[in-house]
Design a protein around this motif. Sequence first.
Motif, short mmCIF file in Angstrom:
data_model
loop_
_atom_site.label_atom_id
_atom_site.label_comp_id
_atom_site.label_asym_id
_atom_site.label_seq_id
_atom_site.Cartn_x
_atom_site.Cartn_y
_atom_site.Cartn_z
N LEU A 41 5.36 -11.06 -24.16
CA LEU A 41 6.33 -12.09 -24.78
C LEU A 41 6.13 -13.40 -24.47
O LEU A 41 6.58 -14.39 -25.16
N ALA A 43 5.58 -17.17 -23.21
CA ALA A 43 6.51 -18.34 -22.72
C ALA A 43 7.75 -18.15 -23.34
O ALA A 43 8.76 -18.88 -23.05
N GLY A 44 7.98 -17.37 -24.54
CA GLY A 44 9.08 -17.36 -25.20
C GLY A 44 9.93 -16.98 -24.46
O GLY A 44 11.32 -17.19 -24.86
N LEU A 45 9.88 -16.32 -23.27
CA LEU A 45 10.91 -15.90 -22.36
C LEU A 45 11.67 -16.67 -21.56
O LEU A 45 12.68 -16.64 -20.94
N GLY A 47 12.89 -19.47 -22.43
CA GLY A 47 14.01 -20.50 -23.42
C GLY A 47 14.80 -19.34 -24.18
O GLY A 47 14.83 -18.13 -23.89
N TRP A 48 15.33 -19.87 -25.26
CA TRP A 48 16.43 -19.00 -26.01
C TRP A 48 15.97 -19.36 -27.48
O TRP A 48 15.32 -20.46 -27.94
N ASP A 50 13.35 -17.74 -29.08
CA ASP A 50 11.99 -17.42 -29.62
C ASP A 50 12.12 -16.12 -30.58
O ASP A 50 12.64 -15.18 -30.09
N GLU A 51 11.23 -16.13 -31.53
CA GLU A 51 11.37 -14.94 -32.74
C GLU A 51 10.81 -13.65 -32.07
O GLU A 51 11.54 -12.69 -32.36
N LYS A 52 9.68 -13.67 -31.41
CA LYS A 52 9.17 -12.44 -30.76
C LYS A 52 10.24 -11.92 -29.83
O LYS A 52 10.67 -10.69 -29.76
N VAL A 53 10.84 -12.81 -28.87
CA VAL A 53 11.76 -12.28 -28.00
C VAL A 53 13.01 -11.69 -28.40
O VAL A 53 13.69 -10.59 -28.12
N THR A 54 13.46 -12.53 -29.50
CA THR A 54 14.76 -12.03 -30.12
C THR A 54 14.61 -10.68 -30.92
O THR A 54 15.31 -9.91 -30.83
N GLN A 87 18.18 -12.54 -21.58
CA GLN A 87 18.39 -12.71 -23.03
C GLN A 87 19.47 -11.89 -23.55
O GLN A 87 20.03 -12.03 -24.74
#
Length: 159
Positions: A41, A43-45, A47-48, A50-54, A87
Motif C-alpha cells: 500500500l 506511502a498511502g498509509l 495519511g488519510w 488514499d484510494e488503495k488504502v481505503t 485507518q
Amino acid sequence: MTTTVVAGNPKPGSRTLDAATRLAEALTGSAPDHVVDVIELGAGLLGWGDEKVTAAVDTVASSDLVVFASPTFKATYTGVLKLFLDQFATGEGLEGVTAVPLMLGAGPAHAMAPDLLLKPVLVELGATCPLPGLYLIDSTYTEDTRITDYVERWMPVLG
C-alpha cells in the motif's frame, strides 16, 4: 464466508504472508478470498484518503474472518501493520469481523505477543477475537504441526 489475510511485514511476499495464508486455509478449507500485503500500500498509509488504502480497509471491514499477521519486531507487531490498523475507526472499524492474531518470530521468547499486543488493538477496533493468538517460529512453521494443532484445538470455537 469471506476470508481475508492481512500481512504487516515490511517485505512483500514474506513468510508472514505465507504463514497467514496457510492458517486461513487451514481454518476454512480454502484459499482466502482476499489478501492484503500491507507494505504494497506504500506511502498511502502515511495519511488519510488514499484510494488503495481505503479499498483495502473496506475489504477487511467487510470480511467475516480475517487473519492479521506480523513478524515480531522489537517485541511487538510492526509499524507498517500499525499504520494500516490506524485507518480503522475505534470501536466500529472492525465490527462484525472475527479476527485471528498471528505473529512469527525467531524463538519462543515472544510467544505471548499475539495475545498481549496484537489482540487488544483488534478488539479496540471492534473485532471479535474468540481464539487465542498464534505464535509461530519463522524458521519451522512450514515443517512443524503448530498450525494444524491450533486449528484442531480451536476450530470448534469458530464453528
